[in-house]
Design a protein around this motif. Structure first.
Motif, mmCIF file in Angstrom:
data_model
loop_
_atom_site.group_PDB
_atom_site.id
_atom_site.type_symbol
_atom_site.label_atom_id
_atom_site.label_comp_id
_atom_site.label_asym_id
_atom_site.label_seq_id
_atom_site.Cartn_x
_atom_site.Cartn_y
_atom_site.Cartn_z
ATOM 1 N N VAL A 71 5.669 -24.665 -17.055
ATOM 2 C CA VAL A 71 7.626 -25.009 -15.887
ATOM 3 C C VAL A 71 8.230 -25.815 -16.672
ATOM 4 O O VAL A 71 9.520 -24.980 -17.017
ATOM 5 C CB VAL A 71 7.088 -23.856 -14.915
ATOM 6 C CG1 VAL A 71 8.566 -24.100 -14.300
ATOM 7 C CG2 VAL A 71 6.028 -22.609 -14.569
ATOM 8 N N LEU A 72 8.256 -26.836 -16.521
ATOM 9 C CA LEU A 72 8.623 -28.017 -16.820
ATOM 10 C C LEU A 72 9.175 -27.777 -17.708
ATOM 11 O O LEU A 72 10.679 -28.439 -18.084
ATOM 12 C CB LEU A 72 8.612 -28.891 -15.834
ATOM 13 C CG LEU A 72 8.944 -29.061 -14.579
ATOM 14 C CD1 LEU A 72 7.031 -30.975 -14.545
ATOM 15 C CD2 LEU A 72 9.830 -29.963 -13.933
ATOM 16 N N LEU A 76 11.880 -25.805 -19.008
ATOM 17 C CA LEU A 76 12.718 -24.994 -18.339
ATOM 18 C C LEU A 76 14.080 -25.235 -19.211
ATOM 19 O O LEU A 76 14.874 -24.819 -18.577
ATOM 20 C CB LEU A 76 13.165 -25.929 -16.855
ATOM 21 C CG LEU A 76 12.552 -25.068 -15.193
ATOM 22 C CD1 LEU A 76 12.897 -26.430 -14.121
ATOM 23 C CD2 LEU A 76 13.929 -24.337 -15.080
ATOM 24 N N VAL A 126 17.404 -23.115 -19.344
ATOM 25 C CA VAL A 126 18.558 -23.403 -18.904
ATOM 26 C C VAL A 126 19.839 -22.740 -20.178
ATOM 27 O O VAL A 126 20.650 -22.534 -19.819
ATOM 28 C CB VAL A 126 19.116 -24.409 -18.323
ATOM 29 C CG1 VAL A 126 20.309 -25.091 -17.482
ATOM 30 C CG2 VAL A 126 18.112 -24.733 -16.450
ATOM 31 N N VAL A 185 20.325 -24.371 -10.354
ATOM 32 C CA VAL A 185 19.663 -25.177 -11.391
ATOM 33 C C VAL A 185 18.887 -27.270 -10.464
ATOM 34 O O VAL A 185 18.056 -27.961 -10.213
ATOM 35 C CB VAL A 185 19.696 -25.239 -12.535
ATOM 36 C CG1 VAL A 185 18.081 -25.804 -13.475
ATOM 37 C CG2 VAL A 185 19.588 -23.759 -12.813
ATOM 38 N N LEU A 218 15.929 -28.595 -8.832
ATOM 39 C CA LEU A 218 15.185 -30.372 -9.681
ATOM 40 C C LEU A 218 16.355 -31.466 -8.725
ATOM 41 O O LEU A 218 14.707 -32.450 -8.408
ATOM 42 C CB LEU A 218 15.565 -29.982 -11.315
ATOM 43 C CG LEU A 218 15.908 -28.803 -12.195
ATOM 44 C CD1 LEU A 218 16.125 -29.473 -13.627
ATOM 45 C CD2 LEU A 218 13.945 -28.892 -11.970
ATOM 46 N N VAL A 229 20.107 -31.239 -16.092
ATOM 47 C CA VAL A 229 18.445 -30.731 -16.380
ATOM 48 C C VAL A 229 17.545 -31.736 -17.220
ATOM 49 O O VAL A 229 16.349 -31.312 -16.734
ATOM 50 C CB VAL A 229 19.210 -29.231 -16.726
ATOM 51 C CG1 VAL A 229 17.489 -28.916 -17.066
ATOM 52 C CG2 VAL A 229 19.102 -29.071 -16.734
ATOM 53 N N THR A 268 14.096 -32.902 -15.691
ATOM 54 C CA THR A 268 12.980 -31.961 -16.171
ATOM 55 C C THR A 268 11.784 -33.442 -17.174
ATOM 56 O O THR A 268 10.325 -33.406 -15.845
ATOM 57 C CB THR A 268 12.966 -31.300 -16.617
ATOM 58 O OG1 THR A 268 13.755 -31.823 -17.813
ATOM 59 C CG2 THR A 268 13.741 -29.690 -16.551
ATOM 60 N N LEU A 278 9.597 -23.810 -8.232
ATOM 61 C CA LEU A 278 10.125 -24.315 -10.084
ATOM 62 C C LEU A 278 9.905 -22.838 -10.060
ATOM 63 O O LEU A 278 10.253 -21.741 -12.028
ATOM 64 C CB LEU A 278 9.375 -25.248 -10.571
ATOM 65 C CG LEU A 278 9.842 -26.255 -10.193
ATOM 66 C CD1 LEU A 278 9.039 -27.767 -11.029
ATOM 67 C CD2 LEU A 278 10.867 -26.323 -10.935
ATOM 68 N N GLU A 279 8.749 -21.762 -9.913
ATOM 69 C CA GLU A 279 8.298 -20.797 -10.686
ATOM 70 C C GLU A 279 9.714 -20.049 -10.100
ATOM 71 O O GLU A 279 9.685 -19.305 -11.449
ATOM 72 C CB GLU A 279 7.435 -20.140 -10.828
ATOM 73 C CG GLU A 279 6.548 -21.297 -10.792
ATOM 74 C CD GLU A 279 4.517 -21.363 -10.618
ATOM 75 O OE1 GLU A 279 4.317 -20.103 -10.131
ATOM 76 O OE2 GLU A 279 3.950 -21.535 -11.386
ATOM 77 N N MET A 300 12.354 -20.242 -12.749
ATOM 78 C CA MET A 300 12.473 -19.522 -14.044
ATOM 79 C C MET A 300 12.256 -18.299 -13.379
ATOM 80 O O MET A 300 12.961 -18.056 -14.771
ATOM 81 C CB MET A 300 10.916 -19.885 -14.571
ATOM 82 C CG MET A 300 10.943 -19.869 -15.662
ATOM 83 S SD MET A 300 12.114 -21.264 -16.989
ATOM 84 C CE MET A 300 10.914 -21.500 -17.733
#
Ligand SMILES: [Zn+2]
Ligand SMILES: [Zn+2]
Length: 216
Positions: A27-28, A31, A35, A91, A95, A115, A119, A142-143, A146
């Motif tokens: 996911v990271l 991301l 974005v 976002v 983060l 971002v 990340t 985080l999920e 996303m």
């Protein structure tokens, strides 16, 4: 053996199992691109139908998607500084709150709130993050982020339909979703999420079930 704080299954690693760790890392990694896609979706709409004018058109002469703007936020890589904020959590806000917590707890200086930097910092500490008591909240947020990015950008991940039946509902609705970190998931059963090894075992078991009658 411990119980994974994220998925609840047995784990031979502390606090979080290997499949969940891999998924959080995935996911990271995905991301920043998500974005960027959301950012492009905003431009696509801006050039589009002028009837979609927003009410605050004095500051925004072009039609804007406020849902996209809110996600990217004024702090998102400085591109949207000064834009109006509404709706979902930005976002960078999500983060940076996690990255600041990691920096504080590992006694480091906080990193800049962009971002890509955020990340990368979280990726550098992902194994440490996965051992913390708050990892389940981290993974969920985080999920969720996303999912929201995908919904707003309208870009759905690629899903491949698999030739196996779900071990729980028995339907042929197992898929592999790009970027999900799971080798197979059931589209109907939220609990059915298989790692590569578990999916291999399912394929072997189902192949055996099919071939068994012929061997008798
Ligand atoms: Zn897990
Ligand atoms: Zn199912």
């Amino acid at each position: 053996m411990t119980e994974c704080a994220v998925c609840g299954r047995d784990s031979d690693l502390p606090r979080t199992c290997r499949p969940c760790r891999n998924r959080i890392r995935g996911v990271l990694l995905a991301l920043p691109e998500a974005v960027a896609q959301t950012w492009m979706a905003r431009h696509r709409v801006q050039r589009g139908n002028s009837n979609e004018r927003v009410s605050a058109s004095k500051e925004a002469p072009l039609p804007l998607r406020l849902d996209v703007l809110s996600l990217l936020g004024p702090s998102a890589d400085q591109v949207l500084s000064g834009e109006e904020q509404e709706g979902p959590v930005p976002v960078v806000g999500v983060l940076s709150s996690w990255a600041d917590l990691v920096a504080e707890q590992t006694r480091q200086k906080p990193v800049s709130h962009t971002v890509s930097t955020l990340t990368q910092f979280l990726l550098d500490h992902v194994e440490w993050v996965c051992r913390q008591a708050w990892v389940a909240d981290f993974a969920e947020e985080l999920e969720g982020l996303m999912k929201t990015l995908r919904r707003v950008s309208g870009i759905e991940p690629v899903r491949i339909l698999l030739p196996t039946t779900c071990p729980t509902c028995d339907l042929r609705v197992m898929v592999r979703e790009e970027g999900s970190g799971w080798a197979a998931e059931c589209r109907y059963c939220p609990a059915v999420k298989l790692s590569a090894r578990e999916y291999g075992q399912l394929v072997a078991a189902q192949a055996q079930a099919v071939s068994a009658p012929r061997e008798v």
